[in-house]
Design an enzyme around this catalytic site. Structure first.
Site, PDB file in Angstrom:
ATOM      1  N   SER A   1      20.528  -1.924  34.115  1.00 58.59           N
ATOM      2  CA  SER A   1      20.370  -1.932  35.570  1.00 58.59           C
ATOM      3  C   SER A   1      20.539  -3.301  36.199  1.00 58.59           C
ATOM      4  O   SER A   1      20.636  -3.416  37.414  1.00 58.59           O
ATOM      5  CB  SER A   1      18.989  -1.389  35.937  1.00 58.59           C
ATOM      6  OG  SER A   1      17.986  -2.307  35.537  1.00 58.59           O
TER       7      SER A   1
ATOM      8  N   CYS B   1      -5.686  -3.285   1.823  1.00 62.85           N
ATOM      9  CA  CYS B   1      -5.455  -3.425   3.266  1.00 62.85           C
ATOM     10  C   CYS B   1      -6.725  -3.674   4.069  1.00 62.85           C
ATOM     11  O   CYS B   1      -7.253  -4.768   4.089  1.00 62.85           O
ATOM     12  CB  CYS B   1      -4.695  -2.204   3.795  1.00 62.85           C
ATOM     13  SG  CYS B   1      -3.901  -2.508   5.405  1.00 62.85           S
TER      14      CYS B   1
ATOM     15  N   GLU C   1       0.831  -1.202   0.000  1.00 59.37           N
ATOM     16  CA  GLU C   1       0.000   0.000   0.000  1.00 59.37           C
ATOM     17  C   GLU C   1       0.868   1.255   0.000  1.00 59.37           C
ATOM     18  O   GLU C   1       1.849   1.352   0.750  1.00 59.37           O
ATOM     19  CB  GLU C   1      -0.912  -0.028   1.241  1.00 59.37           C
ATOM     20  CG  GLU C   1      -1.928   1.082   1.300  1.00 59.37           C
ATOM     21  CD  GLU C   1      -2.882   0.927   2.489  1.00 59.37           C
ATOM     22  OE1 GLU C   1      -3.886   1.650   2.527  1.00 59.37           O
ATOM     23  OE2 GLU C   1      -2.618   0.070   3.362  1.00 59.37           O
TER      24      GLU C   1
END
Length: 693
Positions: free
Chosen positions: A350, A175, A45
């Site tokens: 972390s 689509c 598309e």
């Protein structure tokens, strides 16, 4: 006999407004299609300009450049003797339409505008385009002069019509029309259309691929027919990743398919199918032709095809969610990195589940890159060399590549434990990142010192007798210092090593924390991009379990075994005393359930309570459910303002709270929810009376 046809569809990694690159990829896909013997080529598309142009669709330049690219395609010898189906925006009678342009040998056959728009979730097509509402109506479209000069045509058909070749009939869907209950393929099939095409820009979501495949199989099971599906692939400049899956189906069976995740910019899928199989399947289902047809003096089949083999049904093996997390965000990160012009990534690591998940996705990206180089993908190798600023470089191992493009840093304070430091270091060693241990106490104390000089006060933690306000402010200072230092090291760490370029800062806040606002505004959650911002904590834990086996990252076992913690409050006897779930007042699994009800089921506080008293009836009383729901909505509404500045994240979940486009809400609420909470309280009172009776 003239009954077998070879058709091509593709997945292209188009980039919004990259007209040059988009043209090259379209031409390459057409050339590959012809080399495989195809007589029809379908593309994604809006492939000429890229699907994600957003408000650039308003600009006349976008329309102009799209026609300039179309002219190049019409003029190219590559497009001769094959019907080409390309997507671009077109203005007709001062109205913009999302269109397919079908052409053959320098002649435009028809322009088919989209009729059913995608205007939900991440999609806002009605903002830029109008639907073609005139069913079975065709008008004349006056071509721009630059196109007339090539085609010799003044006007071409524009509207709801199909293509009729000498041997078959071809109809177009675009689509979202496949997903709509009024899908055009139903009526087209009844009208005798044998080949359906669908040009999509469909994004990845966890656990979504089977829906797409089932819709396509269903489309050809009901009335028979051949279905070609093309899709965009990659990151074209936004939060979504388009996940390919180009495919060909016939009479309810998939006979050819492409990859869902890939680093290939161009992937062409071809299939040879028998038109007689469609005609036999349909039997007496068709009706007299009602749809407008454009006749084309061209055949998709050849005269002698008895010995031409056809593609047979295949089984589609879907990726697990853990595999999807490993592949989708990794490909998205690579597209972003190579197109941003930066030299790599920096991640504050972390030693917890979230930042470790981000690190593992980068490692997965390096694995994919090395595989692509081994498979002789010249485009990937060229992009890698441009990223590392070395024209002779060739990666030999994912760990070695990781060391070139990935920097991790552990930012310790006096509240950080030795255990998290060791976990971060061990994971960095196993994935191969360039790792740094940084103590930021000096910066934190410097900022607090400035405050103390001005006010004459020094704030304290709860543990030291401080108030709630002091406790929160002290945590926020640590978190925000980490963000400032992350960007400093991202800009200058390569400079300090004598290497060119800068680094993109990666974030690592998960979708559940974003939902409740359990992060500091402008802390390490504030980064350039975040590959896990749309993924739940539960899925991330399962992903790390997958990585232990898939990539032999044994350091993850200790990370998975540790309780999630922010480590912003003082330690108790050297051990972590603060945990995420205690701070939030609910578990991550509870948050996932609440998040799905809020967004997917569209529940407010009262509706959510009514559903959860049944879902959680075995573990919580109605009173306890009410407390959970109220607590969530207080946290959610107090912290919604944080979503206005949250780092752009990979979209992976249908309950994402992303404020940019997907989840549009106010950011200033009445956090007491007096009316809604009163309704909940009244219902709890009723349930208590019923229990007593």
């Amino acid at each position: 006999m003239g009954r077998k046809v070879t058709l091509a569809t593709c997945s292209l990694n188009q980039w919004a407004l990259d007209f040059e690159g988009n043209l090259d990829r379209i031409l390459e896909s057409i050339e590959i299609s012809k080399n495989h013997g195809a007589k029809y080529r379908l593309g994604p598309e809006l492939e000429i300009c890229g699907y994600g142009c957003a408000d650039h669709f308003y600009e006349s330049d976008t329309l102009l450049h799209s026609f300039q690219v179309l002219r190049k395609l019409l003029e190219s010898p590559i497009t001769e003797d094959i019907i080409c189906d390309v997507g671009m925006p077109i203005m007709h009678h001062n109205v913009r339409y999302n269109c397919r342009v079908l052409f053959l040998n320098r002649k435009i056959l028809l322009i088919r505008p989209k009729m059913l728009m995608a205007n939900y979730g991440n999609y806002r097509e009605m903002r830029w385009f109008s639907p073609w509402n005139q069913l079975r109506k065709v008008e004349e479209y006056f071509l721009p002069r630059m196109i007339q000069e090539v085609t010799g045509q003044d006007t071409v058909p524009f509207g709801d019509c199909v293509l009729s070749t000498k041997d078959t009939c071809i109809g177009t869907e675009i689509c979202a029309e496949l997903w709509n209950p009024r899908s055009p393929h139903i009526q087209m099939g009844l009208d005798g259309v044998e080949i359906f095409t669908n040009s999509s820009a469909s994004h990845h979501e966890l656990r979504k691929a089977d829906q797409r495949v089932n819709l396509i199989k269903s489309a050809t099971t009901k009335t028979g027919g051949i279905y070609l599906y093309a899709n965009q692939r990659g990151c074209d400049g936004d939060r979504v990743y388009y996940d390919g899956c180009a495919m060909v189906a016939i009479n309810g069976d998939i006979v050819a398919r492409g990859a869902q995740f890939s680093l290939n910019d161009v992937e062409v899928i071809t299939a040879t199918v028998d038109l007689e199989d469609v005609r036999s399947y349909r039997g007496e289902m068709c009706q007299p032709h009602m749809v407008r047809q454009v006749k084309v003096n061209f055949s998709l089949s050849t005269g002698d095809d008895v010995y031409l083999p056809t593609h047979q049904p295949i089984t589609w093996n879907f990726h697990t969610p853990e595999e999807e997390i490993s592949l989708g965000p990794a490909c998205w990160l690579w597209d972003y990195l190579r197109r941003s012009g930066q030299a790599g990534f920096l991640l504050p690591l972390s030693g917890g589940v979230d930042s470790s998940s981000t690190a593992c996705i980068v490692h997965s990206m390096c694995v994919l890159l090395c595989r692509a180089v081994q498979d002789d993908n010249r485009q990937v190798l060229e992009d890698i060399r441009r990223v590392v600023r070395d024209e002779s470089y060739c990666p030999q191992h994912p760990k070695e590549l990781c060391g070139r493009i990935f920097t991790t840093c552990y930012m310790a304070t006096e509240n950080s434990s030795e255990d998290t430091c060791n976990r971060a270091r061990d994971l960095a060693n196993q994935i191969g990142s360039t790792h740094m241990n940084i103590n930021i106490d000096m910066a934190v104390k410097g900022i607090l010192g400035i405050f103390s000089v001005v006010t004459g006060r020094w704030p304290k933690f709860h543990a030291n007798g401080g108030s709630d306000r002091e406790n929160l402010a002290l945590q926020n200072v640590q978190a925000r210092v980490r963000m400032v230092l992350a960007y400093l090291f991202a800009q200058l760490s390569l400079w300090a090593r004598g290497k060119p370029g800068g680094l993109l800062v990666l974030g690592s806040a998960n979708v559940d924390e974003s939902l409740t606002g359990y992060f500091t505004k402008y802390d390490c959650s504030s980064a350039d991009i975040n590959p896990i911002g749309g993924i739940s904590k539960t899925d991330l834990k399962n992903f790390l379990i997958y990585c232990v086996e898939q990539f032999q990252l044994t350091a993850l076992r200790r990370i998975l075994a540790a309780p999630p913690t922010a480590e912003l409050e003082p330690l108790t006897d050297g051990q972590v005393s603060q945990t995420d779930e205690a701070d939030m007042g609910m578990t991550y699994s509870e948050l996932s359930a609440i998040g799905r009800l809020r967004k997917i089921s569209k529940c407010g506080p009262f509706s959510m309570f009514c559903k959860l008293i049944h879902l959680w009836k075995d573990v919580l009383s109605p009173m306890e459910v009410a407390q959970k729901v109220k607590h969530f909505f207080r946290m959610y509404s107090m912290n919604r303002h944080k979503m206005t500045t949250v780092t752009p994240s990979y979209h992976a979940e249908s309950y994402s709270p992303d404020d940019n486009r997907f989840d549009l809400r106010p950011f200033l609420y009445n956090t007491r929810w007096t009316w809604q909470f009163r309704c909940i309280d009244n219902q709890v009172a009723v349930s208590n009376i019923e229990v007593k009776q």
